[in-house]
Design a protein around this motif. Structure first.
Motif, mmCIF file in Angstrom:
data_model
loop_
_atom_site.group_PDB
_atom_site.id
_atom_site.type_symbol
_atom_site.label_atom_id
_atom_site.label_comp_id
_atom_site.label_asym_id
_atom_site.label_seq_id
_atom_site.Cartn_x
_atom_site.Cartn_y
_atom_site.Cartn_z
ATOM 1 N N MET A 36 -11.884 -13.779 -16.600
ATOM 2 C CA MET A 36 -11.524 -13.041 -17.811
ATOM 3 C C MET A 36 -10.246 -13.605 -18.423
ATOM 4 S SD MET A 36 -10.677 -8.956 -18.236
ATOM 5 C CE MET A 36 -9.277 -9.028 -17.134
ATOM 6 N N PRO A 89 -14.055 -12.758 -22.870
ATOM 7 C CA PRO A 89 -13.345 -12.378 -21.636
ATOM 8 C C PRO A 89 -13.913 -11.122 -20.976
ATOM 9 C CG PRO A 89 -11.780 -12.914 -23.375
ATOM 10 C CD PRO A 89 -13.127 -12.876 -24.010
ATOM 11 N N MET A 90 -14.252 -10.123 -21.790
ATOM 12 C CA MET A 90 -14.805 -8.890 -21.224
ATOM 13 C C MET A 90 -16.142 -9.151 -20.554
ATOM 14 S SD MET A 90 -14.283 -5.687 -20.671
ATOM 15 C CE MET A 90 -13.131 -4.975 -21.850
ATOM 16 N N PHE A 132 -15.839 -10.833 -17.245
ATOM 17 C CA PHE A 132 -15.403 -9.876 -16.225
ATOM 18 C C PHE A 132 -16.547 -8.960 -15.794
ATOM 19 C CE2 PHE A 132 -13.693 -5.572 -15.327
ATOM 20 C CZ PHE A 132 -13.019 -5.861 -14.142
#
Length: 459
Positions: free
Chosen positions: A400, A356-357, A360
């Motif tokens: 994300m 997810p990071m 993003f």
């Protein structure tokens, strides 16, 4: 870095000097972690490994090179300077997020968990894996802390021997696999995602190397090295960095191609593993036996330890520079302890929560890299940055949330947001929904900039 209009050294650099810079770039980008993702990609993509490789090389080879060039072209001294056109608050937040990703949350703990998964985990009974990881990671990070605390150069010296040994082992496996492949890669079945969209899934898989973020965070090291060779003007510095970068990234690209192909050939013998560390161990053991496994475990552990020392030291130095009330050694201790805790969640969990990071950060990083390189075209006007990054942020946040593990992504509110994302943002199903908003934002930003420029000229 002190800026010069002209070079201190007017002579062209020798091939040896180019190779010195290239080897520094190679060491910056290629670690043991870069082995596991291409191999896993090969297993996932099967017969479609060629197109998946093409996508992977864009984000795992080309983008990191552009990140270093962005540092050189914009005279930046790190991530903070790259984000500064958007204001000091954005620059600080962006720097912190990248360093946390490369530092105690994901990349640094991964050095210990990869060493363990490749070296010890395959030979341990399942019931002893957790306690063994705890002990192994404690010893690993204590050693890393001591070496970084004393700022010892012992590991960099060892690295001059380790890296060639590691590459010899790797190319030995490549030669054995080419002579006696486990199977024909072109005949292996691909997973459903790679049957439909091999290029784009390979593109996203390249995020996992984190090398584009590393290029932004540590690219100043390369720029400084070129500066010390006397190529101090912006044009020459970028030119030397680009040439050396092509040498280094070409070598890394060749290794990636070999690893992805190698992963695809394994499907006749091994099931698809959750991560590439297990598969790499299986491959080396298949071709070189227990001796090969022992050599691999030793080299991977020492190489990862070298990487860990570099990461925790860089983290401590940068955070001490930004938050001076806490000393370098205190940041070093914090970084090491948090990395130790995170490592004990295991490699699979670290990869799952890092995704997810990366979903993003990567689109935002790509926009900033492009704008930093092309900044002279629009005088680094903040309005272009605001529109480009601003419209990229929206899909990046959606991506994300959608890529979190089920504990978050399957919550009612998250599913409702995902529904909105898929309805209004094209290409959401392949994680590329940021492309159209980004292009639109950049187009608006450039239009506003040139409109203001023409208006000023007419005034």
């Amino acid at each position: 870095m002190e800026e010069f209009k002209d070079d201190i050294n007017k002579k062209p650099l020798s091939w040896k000097e180019y190779l010195v810079v290239a080897s520094l770039l190679f060491g910056l980008f290629f670690g043991a972690g870069n082995l596991i993702f291409p191999i896993h990609l090969g297993q996932l993509s099967g017969a479609n490994w060629g197109m998946a490789t093409f996508g992977f090389l864009v984000t795992a080879v080309l983008l990191p090179l552009l990140a270093v060039l962005a540092i050189s072209a914009s005279h930046a001294k790190g991530v903070y300077d790259i984000g500064k056109p958007l204001g000091p608050k954005f620059a600080l937040i962006f720097m912190v997020l990248i360093h946390l990703t490369l530092g105690p949350l994901f990349a640094t703990p991964r050095t210990a968990s990869i060493s363990f998964s490749v070296g010890l985990a395959p030979v341990l009974p399942q019931k002893y894996v957790k306690i063994s990881l705890l002990i192994f990671s404690a010893i690993f990070f204590i050693l890393a802390f001591i070496i970084a605390y004393k700022q010892s150069t012992i590991l960099s010296s060892i690295g001059k021997v380790l890296n060639p040994l590691f590459l010899i082992l790797l190319f030995s496996v490549f030669l054995l696999a080419a002579h006696s492949p486990m199977g024909a890669a072109k005949n292996q079945s691909a997973t459903s995602a790679y049957q439909a969209m091999p290029f784009f899934n390979g593109f996203l898989q390249g995020y996992n190397t984190m090398d584009a973020l590393a290029g932004l965070a540590f690219g100043y090291t390369i720029v400084s090295a070129v500066n010390q060779l006397g190529k101090t003007s912006a044009k020459s510095n970028a030119k030397v960095t680009a040439r050396a970068g092509v040498i280094a990234t070409s070598a890394i690209g060749v290794i990636y191609i070999g690893l992805i192909w190698l992963g695809a050939t394994t499907l006749n013998h091994f099931k698809i593993a959750p991560e590439g560390g297990t598969t790499f161990n299986q491959i080396v053991t298949y071709y070189l036996g227990d001796v090969g496994h022992a050599l691999l475990a030793t080299l991977v552990t020492l190489t990862c330890l070298t990487t860990a020392v570099g990461l925790i030291a860089a983290f401590a130095q940068d955070f001490h520079r930004s938050f001076k009330k806490i000393s370098y050694h205190a940041w070093l201790a914090i970084m090491t302890f948090v990395s130790f805790i995170t490592a004990n969640f295991g490699l699979d969990t670290i990869i799952a929560w890092s995704t997810p990071m990366l979903m993003f950060l990567y689109p935002i990083a790509m926009v900033l890299i492009i704008l930093s390189i092309s900044g002279t075209l629009f005088d680094h006007d903040p309005v272009v940055y605001y529109w480009g990054v601003g419209l990229t942020l929206i899909p990046a946040i959606f991506d994300m949330l959608a890529s979190f593990p089920p504990a978050i992504s399957q919550q009612g509110w998250a599913l409702a947001l995902k529904s909105i994302q898929y309805r209004f943002l094209p290409f959401s199903d392949i994680g590329m929904d940021w492309v159209i908003p980004t292009v639109l934002g950049l187009a608006i930003g450039f239009a506003v900039h040139f409109y203001h420029k023409v208006k000023l000229q007419d005034a």
